[in-house]
Scaffold this motif. Structure first.
Motif, PDB file in Angstrom:
ATOM      1  N   THR A   1      -2.702 -21.118  33.275  1.00  0.00           N
ATOM      2  CA  THR A   1      -2.005 -19.670  32.872  1.00  0.00           C
ATOM      3  C   THR A   1      -3.517 -18.550  32.380  1.00  0.00           C
ATOM      4  O   THR A   1      -3.205 -17.371  32.365  1.00  0.00           O
ATOM      5  CB  THR A   1      -2.245 -20.019  31.128  1.00  0.00           C
ATOM      6  OG1 THR A   1      -1.296 -21.415  30.850  1.00  0.00           O
ATOM      7  CG2 THR A   1      -1.487 -18.960  30.479  1.00  0.00           C
ATOM      8  N   ALA A   2      -4.442 -19.300  32.685  1.00  0.00           N
ATOM      9  CA  ALA A   2      -5.581 -18.710  32.556  1.00  0.00           C
ATOM     10  C   ALA A   2      -5.852 -17.678  33.889  1.00  0.00           C
ATOM     11  O   ALA A   2      -6.035 -16.255  33.605  1.00  0.00           O
ATOM     12  CB  ALA A   2      -7.254 -18.660  32.095  1.00  0.00           C
ATOM     13  N   SER A   3      -5.777 -18.323  34.862  1.00  0.00           N
ATOM     14  CA  SER A   3      -5.517 -17.423  36.132  1.00  0.00           C
ATOM     15  C   SER A   3      -4.436 -16.659  36.200  1.00  0.00           C
ATOM     16  O   SER A   3      -4.824 -15.870  37.462  1.00  0.00           O
ATOM     17  CB  SER A   3      -5.359 -19.029  37.349  1.00  0.00           C
ATOM     18  OG  SER A   3      -5.134 -18.372  38.458  1.00  0.00           O
ATOM     19  N   LEU A   4      -2.948 -17.396  35.762  1.00  0.00           N
ATOM     20  CA  LEU A   4      -2.257 -16.427  36.449  1.00  0.00           C
ATOM     21  C   LEU A   4      -2.212 -15.002  35.371  1.00  0.00           C
ATOM     22  O   LEU A   4      -2.485 -14.185  35.441  1.00  0.00           O
ATOM     23  CB  LEU A   4      -0.950 -17.022  35.131  1.00  0.00           C
ATOM     24  CG  LEU A   4       0.414 -16.377  35.063  1.00  0.00           C
ATOM     25  CD1 LEU A   4       0.558 -15.748  36.880  1.00  0.00           C
ATOM     26  CD2 LEU A   4       1.610 -17.239  34.282  1.00  0.00           C
ATOM     27  N   ARG A   5      -3.499 -15.208  33.966  1.00  0.00           N
ATOM     28  CA  ARG A   5      -3.491 -14.136  33.079  1.00  0.00           C
ATOM     29  C   ARG A   5      -4.492 -13.211  34.053  1.00  0.00           C
ATOM     30  O   ARG A   5      -4.541 -12.205  34.310  1.00  0.00           O
ATOM     31  CB  ARG A   5      -3.917 -14.541  31.585  1.00  0.00           C
ATOM     32  CG  ARG A   5      -4.487 -13.232  31.140  1.00  0.00           C
ATOM     33  CD  ARG A   5      -5.112 -13.847  30.159  1.00  0.00           C
ATOM     34  NE  ARG A   5      -3.502 -14.944  28.798  1.00  0.00           N
ATOM     35  CZ  ARG A   5      -4.057 -15.435  27.887  1.00  0.00           C
ATOM     36  NH1 ARG A   5      -4.908 -15.505  27.344  1.00  0.00           N
ATOM     37  NH2 ARG A   5      -3.079 -16.358  27.287  1.00  0.00           N
ATOM     38  N   ALA A   6      -5.624 -14.008  33.960  1.00  0.00           N
ATOM     39  CA  ALA A   6      -6.045 -12.836  35.051  1.00  0.00           C
ATOM     40  C   ALA A   6      -5.879 -12.756  36.310  1.00  0.00           C
ATOM     41  O   ALA A   6      -6.514 -10.938  36.823  1.00  0.00           O
ATOM     42  CB  ALA A   6      -7.593 -13.952  35.855  1.00  0.00           C
TER      43      ALA A   6
ATOM     44  N   SER B   1       5.221 -12.719  27.521  1.00  0.00           N
ATOM     45  CA  SER B   1       4.269 -12.318  27.532  1.00  0.00           C
ATOM     46  C   SER B   1       3.306 -13.382  28.213  1.00  0.00           C
ATOM     47  O   SER B   1       3.831 -14.727  28.048  1.00  0.00           O
ATOM     48  CB  SER B   1       4.312 -12.851  26.545  1.00  0.00           C
ATOM     49  OG  SER B   1       3.025 -11.958  26.019  1.00  0.00           O
ATOM     50  N   HIS B   2       1.764 -12.468  28.736  1.00  0.00           N
ATOM     51  CA  HIS B   2       1.007 -13.436  29.105  1.00  0.00           C
ATOM     52  C   HIS B   2       0.416 -13.715  28.394  1.00  0.00           C
ATOM     53  O   HIS B   2      -0.569 -14.696  28.491  1.00  0.00           O
ATOM     54  CB  HIS B   2       0.563 -12.561  30.727  1.00  0.00           C
ATOM     55  CG  HIS B   2       0.758 -12.211  31.581  1.00  0.00           C
ATOM     56  ND1 HIS B   2       1.455 -10.689  31.741  1.00  0.00           N
ATOM     57  CD2 HIS B   2       1.616 -12.933  33.032  1.00  0.00           C
ATOM     58  CE1 HIS B   2       2.372 -10.825  32.854  1.00  0.00           C
ATOM     59  NE2 HIS B   2       2.121 -12.081  33.645  1.00  0.00           N
ATOM     60  N   ARG B   3       0.025 -13.788  27.155  1.00  0.00           N
ATOM     61  CA  ARG B   3      -0.452 -13.192  26.074  1.00  0.00           C
ATOM     62  C   ARG B   3       0.101 -14.647  25.374  1.00  0.00           C
ATOM     63  O   ARG B   3      -0.547 -16.125  24.856  1.00  0.00           O
ATOM     64  CB  ARG B   3      -0.817 -12.728  24.989  1.00  0.00           C
ATOM     65  CG  ARG B   3      -1.080 -11.863  25.589  1.00  0.00           C
ATOM     66  CD  ARG B   3      -1.408 -10.826  24.608  1.00  0.00           C
ATOM     67  NE  ARG B   3      -2.470  -9.317  25.191  1.00  0.00           N
ATOM     68  CZ  ARG B   3      -3.547  -9.469  24.828  1.00  0.00           C
ATOM     69  NH1 ARG B   3      -4.775 -10.462  24.085  1.00  0.00           N
ATOM     70  NH2 ARG B   3      -4.534  -8.267  25.113  1.00  0.00           N
ATOM     71  N   THR B   4       0.841 -15.238  25.371  1.00  0.00           N
ATOM     72  CA  THR B   4       1.976 -16.294  24.637  1.00  0.00           C
ATOM     73  C   THR B   4       2.729 -17.786  25.290  1.00  0.00           C
ATOM     74  O   THR B   4       2.526 -18.134  25.043  1.00  0.00           O
ATOM     75  CB  THR B   4       2.851 -15.559  23.581  1.00  0.00           C
ATOM     76  OG1 THR B   4       3.767 -15.716  25.041  1.00  0.00           O
ATOM     77  CG2 THR B   4       1.852 -14.486  22.409  1.00  0.00           C
ATOM     78  N   LEU B   5       2.384 -16.871  27.019  1.00  0.00           N
ATOM     79  CA  LEU B   5       3.527 -17.895  27.413  1.00  0.00           C
ATOM     80  C   LEU B   5       2.120 -18.701  28.479  1.00  0.00           C
ATOM     81  O   LEU B   5       1.797 -18.270  29.029  1.00  0.00           O
ATOM     82  CB  LEU B   5       4.414 -17.425  28.029  1.00  0.00           C
ATOM     83  CG  LEU B   5       5.784 -18.400  28.774  1.00  0.00           C
ATOM     84  CD1 LEU B   5       6.087 -18.794  27.467  1.00  0.00           C
ATOM     85  CD2 LEU B   5       6.581 -17.124  29.691  1.00  0.00           C
ATOM     86  N   SER B   6       2.596 -19.857  28.993  1.00  0.00           N
ATOM     87  CA  SER B   6       2.082 -20.802  30.131  1.00  0.00           C
ATOM     88  C   SER B   6       2.523 -20.616  31.104  1.00  0.00           C
ATOM     89  O   SER B   6       3.430 -19.787  31.150  1.00  0.00           O
ATOM     90  CB  SER B   6       2.043 -22.662  29.154  1.00  0.00           C
ATOM     91  OG  SER B   6       3.546 -22.213  29.373  1.00  0.00           O
ATOM     92  N   LEU B   7       1.878 -20.662  32.330  1.00  0.00           N
ATOM     93  CA  LEU B   7       2.218 -20.636  33.570  1.00  0.00           C
ATOM     94  C   LEU B   7       3.114 -21.722  33.470  1.00  0.00           C
ATOM     95  O   LEU B   7       4.096 -21.115  34.245  1.00  0.00           O
ATOM     96  CB  LEU B   7       1.292 -21.894  33.948  1.00  0.00           C
ATOM     97  CG  LEU B   7       1.309 -21.883  36.466  1.00  0.00           C
ATOM     98  CD1 LEU B   7       1.886 -20.580  36.888  1.00  0.00           C
ATOM     99  CD2 LEU B   7      -0.037 -22.477  36.670  1.00  0.00           C
ATOM    100  N   THR B   8       3.154 -23.163  32.788  1.00  0.00           N
ATOM    101  CA  THR B   8       5.083 -23.864  32.837  1.00  0.00           C
ATOM    102  C   THR B   8       5.574 -22.790  32.079  1.00  0.00           C
ATOM    103  O   THR B   8       6.703 -22.960  33.369  1.00  0.00           O
ATOM    104  CB  THR B   8       4.999 -24.972  32.735  1.00  0.00           C
ATOM    105  OG1 THR B   8       3.469 -26.261  32.044  1.00  0.00           O
ATOM    106  CG2 THR B   8       6.117 -25.936  32.041  1.00  0.00           C
TER     107      THR B   8
ATOM    108  N   SER C   1      -6.584 -19.457  25.852  1.00  0.00           N
ATOM    109  CA  SER C   1      -5.935 -20.074  24.487  1.00  0.00           C
ATOM    110  C   SER C   1      -4.158 -20.418  24.318  1.00  0.00           C
ATOM    111  O   SER C   1      -3.816 -21.408  23.178  1.00  0.00           O
ATOM    112  CB  SER C   1      -5.006 -19.091  23.250  1.00  0.00           C
ATOM    113  OG  SER C   1      -4.528 -18.371  23.079  1.00  0.00           O
ATOM    114  N   VAL C   2      -3.363 -20.988  25.440  1.00  0.00           N
ATOM    115  CA  VAL C   2      -2.323 -21.188  25.630  1.00  0.00           C
ATOM    116  C   VAL C   2      -2.176 -22.825  26.207  1.00  0.00           C
ATOM    117  O   VAL C   2      -3.240 -22.329  27.716  1.00  0.00           O
ATOM    118  CB  VAL C   2      -1.310 -19.887  26.418  1.00  0.00           C
ATOM    119  CG1 VAL C   2       0.192 -21.051  26.806  1.00  0.00           C
ATOM    120  CG2 VAL C   2      -0.787 -19.074  25.466  1.00  0.00           C
TER     121      VAL C   2
END
Length: 872
Positions: A63-68, A252-259, A384-385
């Motif tokens: 998720t962090a990589s996706l958000r970055a 939302s990239h803040r609340t949703l995980s990579l899955t 945080s996700v």
């Protein structure tokens, strides 16, 4: 008493010894001993944190990589997207079908954009509709809310269009001019100011300097043209070919995980199938999110191999703390243990009793540790996700670790019936330095890392070899164990020196000499966290320093603009930058070595380029000389045998006087060639057929002023080079995450070391207090006792800090060259000592020493002499 004895025997006969009172009441006995109870709770909590945090940390990486990636990519690239080419009359119906298909597939109502095109006079224009698009541009006319299209001012002026005009297309359709906005890319020779909102349509907005053939071969949806912002109805009515309708699920990239995003991509495929079946059109799922997701999965999988050895090391260290808590239990329960042994209780019964007594505090520690691990990972982790299922998996691992910890406590409890819980081997094996075996393994690991590469780049993702983490853990442990063995051998000698060190020194050194096991344990307990923290910080700082150095060396300045129109004209940057001339294709040194030449202005270069004080001093010596004289020059990135007495640029030969040599220099973008830096005035007469780049180097705070000055003087900006072009930062993020986790492990081990210090002092409280009470009777002053404690702990803990920090820095020094992230780019990896980390760990170590000494002295002062001297 006799009846109680008979009752005990009858109970033992009916259900065994374990059904009698000492075992059935065991789970609640520690409530009467809060210090032991809290020690078990704390040890179990740390073990639960160590066991649970690895899985939780890994679950945040994707998720962090996706958000970055989402932070640097176009907004639509990281959202589930479906596209379809739709004829004008069917746009409204198909759009509604798409909305229903998204909701039926479990996705939120999509954002819809319409992208069409038409031809006005001899110009192909784009028709674009998306909610909020008009708010992203600078409107030059009032917004009356009238239907139609907003024209960019450059195109409107070209065709003479005004607000309210009806502009016909070549196919007979008409477009109402609803307003005029400032063109986002008015000049093909200028840097466009396109908001991120239009990032996905950047190629339609910004012109490229290309040949007519290349422009003609570009598809219409990727070809630059006037960008008309309008509404869906106008796009459908005025477009000549089909309209490209795009549905984006606003996840939302803040609340949703990579899955969650992977699930969204699969749902988008279902939605595309629904759209195709209901409209008979071909609806396709965009593969941009799939590419982003693949990178995120590679990031997580690449980091997993490095996290596992760190996590295992953390669990093992936490188990050591649990073992220390078990010894602490055995020390405080010694009376009852001896009584039970006298009544025939064996090791198994004692082990079960120990496990039962520590069960409740262990479960409390499990709960607290698990909740703490969740909070820590969510607050300081990369994201945080958490991935679905990760919390349950981490809880099971923490529970398994607690079970192992209870078994360990049970083993210690079973051994507590012996005369000594901890006894040193008296055979010949105790003289065998088995730590050398671990050291040999560490040396082998270091050689493997140095012979290959500790860092690889796979699809832009920087991966650190797991050996880079196993090596310091194994190597530091072996070295520190050897240090502990050496200290153990030297302690008797320290005891003999005690008489020469005054009263405080005498007491401190005598206590050290008489507590060999405790002293060695405290040294190792202090050294290991300091070692890992120093190693992790050194690697992180080293990689960061390397990337910064490469970025600064290759880029040259914060902004490098390639400027068209300067040629040999005299340019005055007016404190807004420095002009640099670059020859990179034709230059050759006298011996035929390919090179490239950098012409700089000595008066302004050092102010805007990434130069050191030494390099700035060299640049100041690059004087202009008469034609034919030797030109002062700086030789960069050259072998010692290169003949740099002159440099040729096509038909021009320039004699050189090398005034300085450097390994790196701002603007060095080719690590395989030497570079010649000269005064730009010396390049005025160079062959005009040579391929030369004219660049304007400037800083962040002068960038806007520099652009304004460039355009005012009639120059054009062809390209802008930034750090994102030279070095991609997304691929480096996993490196910081991994070593950040290693430093978190070091902090955890530091907590374990402090707890071990507390256990060691608490286990010896009675002996120390008796010694202090007797010493007070013989005239020992409280201040002298406090000084002796400070000396004792400072020697032990301070030596542990020194040994651990030295070993951690030394481990990095052995392999740092193999950790070069981009070895093809200069400069190479350098050894950087983390002064800030050393200072922080030194301050923490000093604080622990002072606190432990003051606490121990205070407890001894408050002790009741009559109570203390009443021997068992």
């Amino acid at each position: 008493m006799i009846d109680e004895e008979h009752g005990h025997r009858r109970a033992a006969a009916r259900g065994g010894v374990l059904t009698t009172a000492p075992w059935t009441r065991a789970p609640f006995l520690l409530l009467r001993r809060p210090s032991v109870f809290l020690a078990i709770v704390g040890a179990a909590a740390i073990l639960a944190i160590a066991a649970a945090s690895g899985v939780l940390f890994l679950s945040t990486l994707g998720t962090a990589s996706l958000r970055a990636q989402a932070a640097s990519a176009c907004p639509e690239y990281t959202l589930p997207t479906v596209r379809a080419a739709v004829s004008g009359p069917e746009v409204a119906t198909t759009t509604a079908v798409g909305r229903q298909a998204f909701r039926a597939s479990g996705l939120p109502s999509p954002l819809v954009s319409d992208d069409g095109s038409a031809q006005i006079q001899d110009t192909q224009v784009h028709l674009f509709a998306k909610p909020g698009a008009l708010a992203q541009v600078h409107r030059l006319t009032p917004d009356t809310g009238a239907p139609g299209a907003w024209f960019p001012d450059v195109f409107a002026a070209k065709i003479g269009a005004h607000v309210g005009d009806v502009v016909p297309t070549t196919t007979g359709r008409s477009i109402m001019v609803a307003g005029i906005y400032q063109d986002m890319a008015p000049n093909p020779y200028a840097v466009g100011q396109v908001p991120r909102y239009f990032c996905s349509w950047n190629r339609q907005i910004v012109a490229t300097v290309a040949s007519d053939q290349a422009i003609a071969a570009t598809p219409i949806d990727a070809k630059q043209g006037p960008f008309l912002i309008t509404d869906p109805a106008t796009v459908a009515a005025a477009s000549d070919p089909d309209v490209l309708v795009s549905w984006n699920a606003p996840l939302s990239h803040r609340t949703l995980s990579l899955t969650g995003f992977d699930r969204g991509q699969r749902a988008a495929a279902v939605a595309a199938a629904r759209i195709s079946s209901r409209t008979q059109l071909k609806a396709d799922v965009s593969d941009q999110l799939a590419v982003t997701s693949t990178i995120a999965h590679r990031t997580r999988n690449g980091v997993a191999g490095s996290i596992v050895p760190i996590d295992v090391a953390g669990i093992l260290v936490a188990l050591m703390l649990v073992g220390g808590a078990g010894v602490f239990w055995a020390t405080h329960r010694a009376r009852e243990v001896r009584l039970l042994v006298a009544r025939g209780a064996g090791p198994v019964q004692l082990g079960v009793k120990a496990a039962l007594e520590t069960l409740i505090p262990a479960l409390l520690g499990l709960t607290g540790g698990y909740v703490t691990a969740l909070a820590i990972v969510r607050s300081v982790g990369p994201s945080s996700v958490l991935e679905p299922g990760a919390p349950a998996q981490s809880l099971l691992l923490a529970l398994a670790a607690i079970v192992v910890g209870l078994v360990l406590v049970g083993v210690i409890g079973g051994l507590s019936g012996r005369d000594k819980i901890i006894s040193s081997a008296r055979g010949r094996l105790r003289f065998v330095p088995w730590e050398l075996g671990l050291l040999a393994i560490a040396i082998w690991l270091g050689l493997v890392i140095r012979s290959g590469s500790g860092v690889t780049v796979d699809h832009t993702i920087v991966k650190v070899s797991p050996l880079a983490f196993i090596f310091p853990i194994v190597g530091s442990t072996s070295v520190l164990l050897l240090v502990g063995r050496l200290v153990s051998w030297l302690l008797p000698m320290i005891g003999r020196l005690a008489r020469r060190r005054g009263v405080a020194g005498y007491f401190a050194l005598r206590r050290l000499a008489g507590s060999r096991t405790v002293v060695v344990g405290l040294i190792l307990g202090t050294a290991l966290p300091c070692c890992l923290f120093t190693y992790g910080s050194t690697v992180t700082d080293g990689v960061s320093h390397e990337v910064t150095a490469k970025y600064q060396t290759n880029l040259g300045a914060e902004h490098v603009l390639s400027v068209y129109g300067i040629h040999d004209r005299v340019v005055d940057p007016k404190n807004d930058g420095t002009v640099v001339k670059v020859y990179q294709a034709e230059p050759q040194l006298k011996d035929g070595t390919d090179a490239y030449v950098l012409g700089v202005d000595p008066n302004t270069f050092a102010r805007f380029a990434f130069t050191s004080a030494h390099q700035a001093a060299q640049v100041s010596r690059l004087d202009a000389v008469p034609a034919g004289d030797k030109i002062p020059a700086i030789l960069v990135n050259s072998s010692s045998g290169a003949d740099a007495s002159s440099v040729s640029i096509l038909t021009t030969t320039l004699p050189l006087n090398i005034i300085g040599r450097d390994a790196v220099f701002p603007g060095l973008r080719n690590g395989s060639r030497p570079m010649i830096v000269v005064n730009a005035a010396a390049l005025v007469g160079v062959d005009s057929n040579a391929d030369r780049l004219n660049q304007w180097w400037t800083s962040d705070n002068r960038f806007d002023a520099a652009l304004a000055l460039i355009h005012r003087d009639g120059y054009s900006v062809l390209t802008e080079i930034t750090s994102d072009v030279v070095i991609g930062t997304t691929g480096l993020l996993p490196v910081t995450w991994i070593f950040g986790y290693l430093r978190a492990l070091a902090v955890l081990i530091g907590v374990v070391a402090v707890a071990g210090l507390v256990f060691a002092l608490a286990a010896r409280t009675r002996r120390r207090t008796v010694s202090y009470v007797m010493g007070r009777r013989m005239g020992l002053r409280p201040l002298t006792h406090l000084r002796s404690l400070l000396i004792e702990l400072a020697l032990v803990v301070g030596f542990g800090w020194l040994a651990g920090s030295g070993v951690g820095a030394g481990a990095f020094a052995l392999i740092y060259r193999a950790l070069d992230v981009y070895p093809a780019l200069p400069p190479p990896m350098a050894f950087v000592l983390p002064a800030a980390t050393l200072a922080v760990t030194a301050l923490v170590t000093a604080a622990v020493v002072v606190f432990a000494a003051v606490a121990t002295h205070t407890l001894a002062e408050r002790a009741n002499p009559a109570e203390i001297l009443r021997l068992e």
